[in-house]
Design a protein around this motif. Structure first.
Motif, short mmCIF file in Angstrom:
data_model
loop_
_atom_site.label_atom_id
_atom_site.label_comp_id
_atom_site.label_asym_id
_atom_site.label_seq_id
_atom_site.Cartn_x
_atom_site.Cartn_y
_atom_site.Cartn_z
N TRP A 82 0.84 -1.21 0.00
CA TRP A 82 0.00 0.00 0.00
C TRP A 82 0.87 1.25 0.00
O TRP A 82 0.52 2.25 -0.63
CB TRP A 82 -0.91 -0.01 1.22
N LEU A 83 2.00 1.19 0.69
CA LEU A 83 2.90 2.34 0.69
C LEU A 83 3.50 2.59 -0.69
O LEU A 83 3.65 3.73 -1.11
CB LEU A 83 4.01 2.13 1.72
N THR A 84 3.84 1.52 -1.40
CA THR A 84 4.39 1.71 -2.75
C THR A 84 3.34 2.29 -3.70
O THR A 84 3.67 3.12 -4.55
CB THR A 84 4.91 0.38 -3.32
N ALA A 85 2.07 1.88 -3.53
CA ALA A 85 1.01 2.46 -4.37
C ALA A 85 0.90 3.96 -4.12
O ALA A 85 0.74 4.75 -5.07
CB ALA A 85 -0.32 1.77 -4.08
N LYS A 155 7.31 -3.27 -14.46
CA LYS A 155 7.27 -4.72 -14.23
C LYS A 155 8.04 -5.48 -15.30
O LYS A 155 8.78 -6.42 -15.00
CB LYS A 155 5.81 -5.20 -14.21
N THR A 156 7.91 -5.04 -16.56
CA THR A 156 8.66 -5.70 -17.63
C THR A 156 10.16 -5.50 -17.47
O THR A 156 10.95 -6.44 -17.69
CB THR A 156 8.20 -5.14 -19.00
N LEU A 157 10.56 -4.32 -17.05
CA LEU A 157 11.98 -4.07 -16.82
C LEU A 157 12.53 -4.94 -15.69
O LEU A 157 13.63 -5.48 -15.78
CB LEU A 157 12.21 -2.59 -16.51
N VAL A 158 11.75 -5.09 -14.62
CA VAL A 158 12.17 -5.95 -13.52
C VAL A 158 12.28 -7.40 -13.99
O VAL A 158 13.22 -8.13 -13.62
CB VAL A 158 11.19 -5.83 -12.33
N TRP A 235 9.10 5.59 -10.44
CA TRP A 235 9.68 4.37 -11.01
C TRP A 235 10.10 3.37 -9.94
O TRP A 235 9.95 2.16 -10.13
CB TRP A 235 10.86 4.73 -11.91
N GLY A 236 10.63 3.89 -8.82
CA GLY A 236 10.99 2.98 -7.75
C GLY A 236 9.79 2.28 -7.15
O GLY A 236 9.81 1.06 -6.91
N GLY A 237 8.72 3.03 -6.92
CA GLY A 237 7.51 2.42 -6.39
C GLY A 237 6.88 1.44 -7.37
O GLY A 237 6.42 0.37 -6.97
N ALA A 238 6.88 1.79 -8.66
CA ALA A 238 6.30 0.90 -9.67
C ALA A 238 7.10 -0.39 -9.80
O ALA A 238 6.54 -1.46 -10.04
CB ALA A 238 6.22 1.61 -11.01
N ALA A 239 8.43 -0.31 -9.66
CA ALA A 239 9.26 -1.51 -9.73
C ALA A 239 9.14 -2.36 -8.47
O ALA A 239 9.20 -3.59 -8.52
CB ALA A 239 10.72 -1.12 -9.96
N ALA A 240 8.95 -1.70 -7.32
CA ALA A 240 8.87 -2.45 -6.06
C ALA A 240 7.53 -3.15 -5.89
O ALA A 240 7.46 -4.18 -5.20
CB ALA A 240 9.12 -1.50 -4.89
N ALA A 241 6.46 -2.62 -6.49
CA ALA A 241 5.12 -3.17 -6.26
C ALA A 241 5.01 -4.65 -6.65
O ALA A 241 4.58 -5.48 -5.83
CB ALA A 241 4.08 -2.33 -7.00
N SER A 247 6.77 -11.38 -3.20
CA SER A 247 7.32 -11.73 -1.89
C SER A 247 6.23 -12.25 -0.96
O SER A 247 6.49 -13.12 -0.11
CB SER A 247 8.00 -10.50 -1.28
N VAL A 248 5.01 -11.74 -1.09
CA VAL A 248 3.90 -12.27 -0.30
C VAL A 248 3.66 -13.74 -0.66
O VAL A 248 3.52 -14.60 0.22
CB VAL A 248 2.62 -11.45 -0.54
N ILE A 249 3.65 -14.06 -1.96
CA ILE A 249 3.45 -15.44 -2.39
C ILE A 249 4.59 -16.33 -1.90
O ILE A 249 4.38 -17.46 -1.44
CB ILE A 249 3.32 -15.52 -3.92
N PHE A 250 5.83 -15.82 -1.99
CA PHE A 250 6.97 -16.60 -1.52
C PHE A 250 6.86 -16.89 -0.03
O PHE A 250 7.09 -18.03 0.42
CB PHE A 250 8.27 -15.86 -1.81
N ALA A 251 6.51 -15.89 0.77
CA ALA A 251 6.42 -16.09 2.21
C ALA A 251 5.30 -17.08 2.56
O ALA A 251 5.48 -17.94 3.43
CB ALA A 251 6.19 -14.75 2.91
N VAL A 252 4.15 -16.98 1.88
CA VAL A 252 3.07 -17.93 2.13
C VAL A 252 3.49 -19.33 1.69
O VAL A 252 3.24 -20.32 2.39
CB VAL A 252 1.78 -17.49 1.41
#
Length: 338
Positions: A82-85, A155-158, A235-241, A247-252
């Motif tokens: 939510w912070l990145t959004a 997202k594509t760049l990441v 750009w930083g927030g868009a890449a981190a989102a 990371s949520v899926i990985f942790a679960v």
């Protein structure tokens, strides 16, 4: 000169009668509409629970036996999302927005985003918030367009960075799209651009506001990219989102015993959401979920664990914040922030 009494000049004074009762005042249409908007999010939650209650029940039951520390980490990643959004929204505007209200609006927009496809709910909430902050409509619309364009590009760049940095770990034949899949994606993008151009050419009422928004967007893009803080937020927030979502899926998945590393899960999510993310489903639920499950299974996660991990991801990112987000949305509408 003799002064006559007042009653001799104007006649007898009227006798004091009962106090006049003013007619009852009924709420205006605007007030009724605002009250209705306060209740709409709660009604949407009830409808959604009635339709998809099995997903919530199964996901919650399976997560009850998972490692709670990994789930707590997944919840932390969800809150950071939510912070990145909010960072991306601020980065798309030259004007300074109040931080607390911006974060609250994005938390509320998350609830609205899961009720309408293609992020229309989140955009509607954000547009209303920006207009109430005094942002002109062309500039507010331009910021929404910039937000929508930057996120898939980032997202594509990441994804490309992951492919370059970890080629041996990530390259899997089952994840590489076939020729017809790439052709379908290209055809969908071409069709979307063609329909947009057709609407712009054949519907004159849309032409002027869209052109105004485009001119404002080009001006704002040049202005924003002269400010390092805005560039970093945008750009930083868009890449981190998407990385935080993965990371949520990985942790679960780790809480359930998934053998995949963080790099593999992140790549699976980026590849799957990039391939089918354009499908207009509410909040991306449905096509993205199925694609992520298949991608995780192709990389080595058992199908039942992959399915449960994605269900847990949806429980944490959709269902748990849905009621608080709807309440925040109602409160913001009631206080005329939206």
């Amino acid at each position: 000169m003799t002064l006559l009494p007042l009653e001799d000049v104007r006649g007898p004074l009227p006798a004091a009668g009962p106090a006049t009762v003013p007619p009852p005042r009924f709420p205006s249409a605007t007030r009724l509409l605002r009250r209705a908007l306060v209740l709409v999010p709660l009604l949407l939650i009830g409808v959604w629970v009635a339709i998809d209650w099995r997903t919530v029940y199964d996901g919650s039951a399976r997560l009850a036996s998972a490692d709670p520390w990994w789930l707590l980490l997944a919840l932390l990643f969800t809150c950071l999302g939510w912070l990145t959004a909010a960072c991306v929204r601020q980065g798309a505007l030259p004007e300074r927005l109040p931080t607390g209200l911006l974060i609250a609006s994005q938390f509320a927009a998350g609830a609205a985003n899961h009720a309408l496809p293609a992020s229309l709910g989140a955009h509607a909430v954000t547009l209303r918030f920006l207009q109430n902050r005094g942002i002109p409509l062309p500039r507010a619309t331009a910021s929404l367009a910039l937000y929508s364009v930057v996120r898939p590009i980032a997202k594509t760049l990441v994804l490309l960075v992951f492919l370059v940095a970890f080629p041996d770990v990530l390259l899997t034949g089952t994840l590489v799209p076939e020729g017809w899949t790439l052709l379908l994606i290209a055809g969908g993008a071409t069709l979307g651009l063609g329909l947009s151009a057709l609407l712009l050419a054949t519907v004159p009422p849309l032409r002027r506001p869209l052109l105004d928004a485009l001119r404002c967007a080009l001006t704002d893009v040049r202005l924003l990219h002269t400010r390092p803080a805005r560039v970093l937020a945008l750009w930083g927030g868009a890449a981190a989102a998407p990385v935080l979502q993965a990371s949520v899926i990985f942790a679960v998945g780790a809480a359930l015993g998934s053998p995949l590393s963080w790099v593999q899960v992140t790549f699976a999510f980026l590849a799957a959401s990039t391939a089918v993310g354009a499908v207009p489903a509410p909040g991306g639920i449905g096509p993205v979920d199925a694609a992520v499950v298949l991608a995780m299974n192709a990389l080595g996660t058992p199908m039942d664990i992959a399915t449960t991990a994605v269900i847990g991801y949806r429980v944490l990112t959709v269902w748990l914040p849905l009621l608080p987000g709807a309440l925040v949305l109602s409160a913001l509408v009631q206080r005329k922030v939206l």
